[in-house]
Design an enzyme around this catalytic site. Structure first.
Site, PDB file in Angstrom:
ATOM      1  CE  LYS A   1      26.189  68.372  39.384  1.00  0.00           C
ATOM      2  NZ  LYS A   1      25.676  69.698  39.118  1.00  0.00           N
TER       3      LYS A   1
ATOM      4  CG  ASP B   1      24.992  74.699  37.296  1.00  0.00           C
ATOM      5  OD1 ASP B   1      25.641  74.484  36.270  1.00  0.00           O
ATOM      6  OD2 ASP B   1      25.280  74.186  38.400  1.00  0.00           O
TER       7      ASP B   1
HETATM    8  C1  GLC Z   1      28.903  69.165  36.984  1.00  0.00           C
HETATM    9  C2  GLC Z   1      27.974  69.139  35.756  1.00  0.00           C
HETATM   10  C3  GLC Z   1      27.886  70.515  35.125  1.00  0.00           C
HETATM   11  C4  GLC Z   1      27.517  71.556  36.157  1.00  0.00           C
HETATM   12  C5  GLC Z   1      28.491  71.511  37.323  1.00  0.00           C
HETATM   13  C6  GLC Z   1      28.145  72.503  38.409  1.00  0.00           C
HETATM   14  O1  GLC Z   1      30.196  69.402  36.553  1.00  0.00           O
HETATM   15  O2  GLC Z   1      28.434  68.178  34.823  1.00  0.00           O
HETATM   16  O3  GLC Z   1      26.940  70.516  34.063  1.00  0.00           O
HETATM   17  O4  GLC Z   1      27.523  72.826  35.569  1.00  0.00           O
HETATM   18  O5  GLC Z   1      28.505  70.209  37.876  1.00  0.00           O
HETATM   19  O6  GLC Z   1      26.883  72.261  38.949  1.00  0.00           O
END
Ligand code: GLC
Length: 474
Positions: A172, A207
């Protein structure tokens, strides 16, 4: 193989009005995922999940979270939470009141691009400053004993304990140096120490896990936590005997929450229906070849897929008389939020769409046909995302057998919350996979901002467990 040049789209004489119908049909086909293909994706998904449960190093990592047991709703006490991984950093203090109720104080802080891509030590110092500022302002630091904190860190972390884990890789748009393969809890706890902050990180929580725990506090039948926001991912309760790679020893619990890290699903490109617009996005991203599923679903990327598609039509003189603008030519400039605005625009001459295109993106002029085509592109990109997200959920429901029972899927994130009809498009796909009566068993619930609260709750569970351990070994 399709390339930018050989890709067949209807061409028109620039002096003529574009054939809107032909263009939209062509695009509809490219972004469509028919039911049969949904089924193929689900089958592949289940294979990948199994690989992840059986061994380390699989594409879909299936990470044991060390979160066992379900909240009862009667948990009580004051705990801090820190949420890093979305658009902002959030620091919160939760007071769990029992009976599924709680109070919260929170503060948001903007994380600059420099911090996201600089040294991890600087990011940790910044976080420590934010926590310091928060506890000072909220008077939380008057407490004698040290404060317990749940750290929602929404990246792939290979956990070795409830408050231990090494970062596997960034996702991200984050890319701090000095963090991959390091224990992120140790890095942050050290930053707290440097600032003499009396705060103990009692848990590190993804999360998705926070979202699941927060929703289960109020609705115990919740079986899965899903994020459809800047990124996408899910977690669910897995039987410990189902996690063959588990080496964490015996626990009294029979199940554990598994953080799937499903954003990486099909990085091998076996079944994902990638278009040239997706390939362009991937090639130009900071992590080419990674997070392929996430790149087709989540808020960080949907706008860019739409932008690539729009530009392709501009170059073929099928949109805006072939005129673009500096903004439209700029990577990431077409935000996913604009797609929601455009999707909701039902005015006769699409005036909100006109505003986005002409005022925000500075395209010199647009016709109503142009705006209809752009609206259609946004719809197609969003619909495909919703159908793919449904495949992920369906795979888990099938794996756990929850598709046969009554269960609740807790979902958080801007795409799910704000993208027009996203939930309905997911439900349509789920019905195609399981039959219409699936809606009588499986329910999607919006679990807004749950991850911080969930982390505070995991911190509480972990802190209580360590106190029990200490008193029994004393
Ligand atoms: C990305 C991260 C993951 C998280 C997701 C949503 O995929 O690698 O850990 O849960 O974003 O935020």
């Amino acid at each position: 193989m399709s390339t930018w040049l050989s890709h067949k789209l209807p061409t028109v004489d620039p002096s003529q009005v574009p054939d809107v119908k032909a263009i939209t049909e062509q695009l509809t086909q490219e972004f469509d995922i028919p039911t049969d293909h949904l089924k193929k994706i689900v089958a592949q998904f289940q294979e990948e999940m199994q690989k992840g449960l059986d061994r380390e190093g699989a594409t879909v990592a299936m990470i044991p979270s060390f979160v066992t047991g379900r909240p009862t709703g009667d948990e009580k006490g004051k705990y801090l939470a820190l949420d890093l991984g979305g658009t902002n950093l959030r620091v919160c203090q939760f007071e769990l009141l029992g009976q599924g109720e709680y109070k919260v104080h929170q503060q948001k802080y903007v994380v600059s691009d420099e911090l996201k891509t600089g040294e991890m030590r600087h990011l940790c110092d910044f976080i420590a400053d934010c926590v310091d500022n928060f506890v000072t302002e909220n008077g939380s630091n008057n407490v004698d004993s040290n404060l317990q904190l749940g750290f929602t860190f929404s990246f792939p972390v290979l956990q070795t304990d409830i408050n231990r884990g090494t970062l596997m890789h960034w996702t991200k748009g984050f890319k701090c140096t000095g963090a991959v393969d390091k224990d992120v809890v140790v890095l942050l706890q050290d930053a707290f120490l440097r600032k003499n902050l009396n705060v103990h990180i009692a848990a590190i929580v993804n999360d998705t896990v926070g979202t699941l725990m927060a929703h289960a506090y109020k609705y115990p039948e919740t079986s899965m936590g899903v994020i459809l926001g800047t990124g996408t991912n899910a977690c669910y309760y897995e039987k410990l005997t189902g996690i063959k790679k588990w080496k964490g020893g015996d626990t009294v619990f029979e199940e554990m929450v598994v953080n799937m890290e499903w954003g990486a699903f099909d990085n091998e490109r076996r079944v994902l229906p990638l278009t040239i617009y997706d390939n362009k996005l991937d090639r130009e991203s900071i992590n080419p070849g990674e997070q392929m599923f996430e790149k087709m679903i989540s808020g960080m990327y949907l706008g860019e897929i739409a932008r690539n598609t729009i530009l392709m039509l501009v170059d073929r003189l099928l949109l805006f008389k072939g005129d673009s603008s500096h903004d439209l030519n700029t990577q990431w400039r077409f935000e996913t939020a604009y797609m929601s605005t455009i999707g909701e625009d039902t005015s006769a001459d699409l005036k909100d769409t006109k505003h986005v295109l002409e005022e925000i993106l500075q395209i010199p002029s647009t016709t109503k046909e142009d705006r209809q085509i752009v609206k259609h592109i946004c719809f197609l990109v969003g619909q495909r995302a919703a159908r793919l997200a449904a495949c992920g959920i369906a795979s888990v429901l099938q794996h756990t057998g929850e598709s046969e029972k009554k269960s609740v899927v807790a979902i958080d994130g801007s795409v799910y919350e704000f993208y027009p009809d996203f939930e309905q498009m997911m439900t349509t796909a789920l019905k195609e996979l399981f039959g219409d009566d699936i809606v009588n068993r499986v329910k999607f619930d919006l679990a807004r901002d749950g991850s911080g609260f969930g982390a505070a709750m995991v911190a509480m569970m972990s802190h209580k467990a360590s106190q029990v351990k200490q008193s029994t070994s004393a």
